[in-house]
Design an enzyme around this catalytic site. Sequence first.
Site, PDB file in Angstrom:
ATOM      1  N   HIS A 115      -5.927  -5.452  -4.813  1.00 33.94           N
ATOM      2  CA  HIS A 115      -5.221  -4.987  -3.610  1.00 33.94           C
ATOM      3  C   HIS A 115      -5.851  -3.732  -3.031  1.00 33.94           C
ATOM      4  CE1 HIS A 115      -2.852  -2.306  -6.401  1.00 33.94           C
ATOM      5  NE2 HIS A 115      -2.884  -1.513  -5.343  1.00 33.94           N
ATOM      6  N   ASP A 162      -4.622  -9.401 -10.057  1.00 36.22           N
ATOM      7  CA  ASP A 162      -4.915  -8.221  -9.242  1.00 36.22           C
ATOM      8  C   ASP A 162      -6.070  -7.408  -9.818  1.00 36.22           C
ATOM      9  OD1 ASP A 162      -4.734  -6.259  -7.316  1.00 36.22           O
ATOM     10  OD2 ASP A 162      -2.901  -5.347  -8.111  1.00 36.22           O
ATOM     11  N   SER A 259      -3.205   3.106  -8.257  1.00 39.18           N
ATOM     12  CA  SER A 259      -3.644   1.716  -8.247  1.00 39.18           C
ATOM     13  C   SER A 259      -5.110   1.591  -8.625  1.00 39.18           C
ATOM     14  CB  SER A 259      -3.476   1.124  -6.861  1.00 39.18           C
ATOM     15  OG  SER A 259      -2.130   0.893  -6.578  1.00 39.18           O
TER      16      SER A 259
END
Length: 311
Positions: A115, A162, A259
């Site tokens: 992402h 992811d 992230s």
Amino acid sequence: MKPTHLKNALGRRAGRSVGRTALGAAMLGSAGLLPVLAQAGTMREQVEAYQAQLSARHGGPVQDAQPEVVGGKPAKDGRWPFMASLMEKRIADNFDSRFCGASLISKRDILTAAHCITLTGATAKNTQVLVGTQDLTQGGRRINIASITVHPDWNEDTTDSDVAVIRLTEEVNDIEPVAFATTLKEENKHAATGKPTWGMGWGSTQSNPPYPEKLLNVRLPIVDREVCNSSDSYDGAITNTMLCAGFKEGGKDTCGGDSGGPLVAKDSSGEFRLQVGVVSWGIGCAQPDLYGVYSRLAVLGPWVKDQVAKP
């Protein structure tokens, strides 16, 4: 330190603010987020805008979709030499250009969250990787990118798979890459329920200043999959490609801005040098029963290993 549903560029990793009910039916539903992302400026702002929107869309508080390592502390100098950061190339200042975490997994390969790439429009031309420092105000060096490969099964609606691998234009010979899990056997040995791990990042701390200059880290236990998937937690949204870590009472967590960063467990020598997860998403940050969700390398690691092996 934890992204909120895609904990990084989006808030808590893009996620962490997803609601507990009907979570599996359109966890991200990106169509409604496009207008928000289109109005955002920097890659970091795109990630934060996505996380905030995602949080609100699933019933979570917008303010909880901010990047940070919650309840952590500054990492000791040199403790995590393999830690890296994705940088927006057009912004010269490292502090201002950082938008996602990452890790050095070979002399020329970087592991991050899918992402962080797809939701920011990151490419080999507009992105660089910072290696060799835990302080965004000094040291380290930026390296250009040769290619970026996102996992073919990456799903923005479920946040499955992811992970993405970045190939650098040059080798990093002065830093020891982190080893990463590639089998369930390794996970069962080093990252079983209750085992300690460390998460880290430069995500927001929801304090003043909102973003740290020095890398923060937080110690988190692995959480049983059934507990993380219970109706009190993520209500069935945790798939086979995800791993949970954190505390039932909350208080400590990775968060938005983190992230793509690593979750590391002890290796066979007892050192925290085995990456078992990648900061991915969650609802809010450090909330009771809402653990951090990480991309599970015991399942996704073989694909990552294949990318590293390519010439």
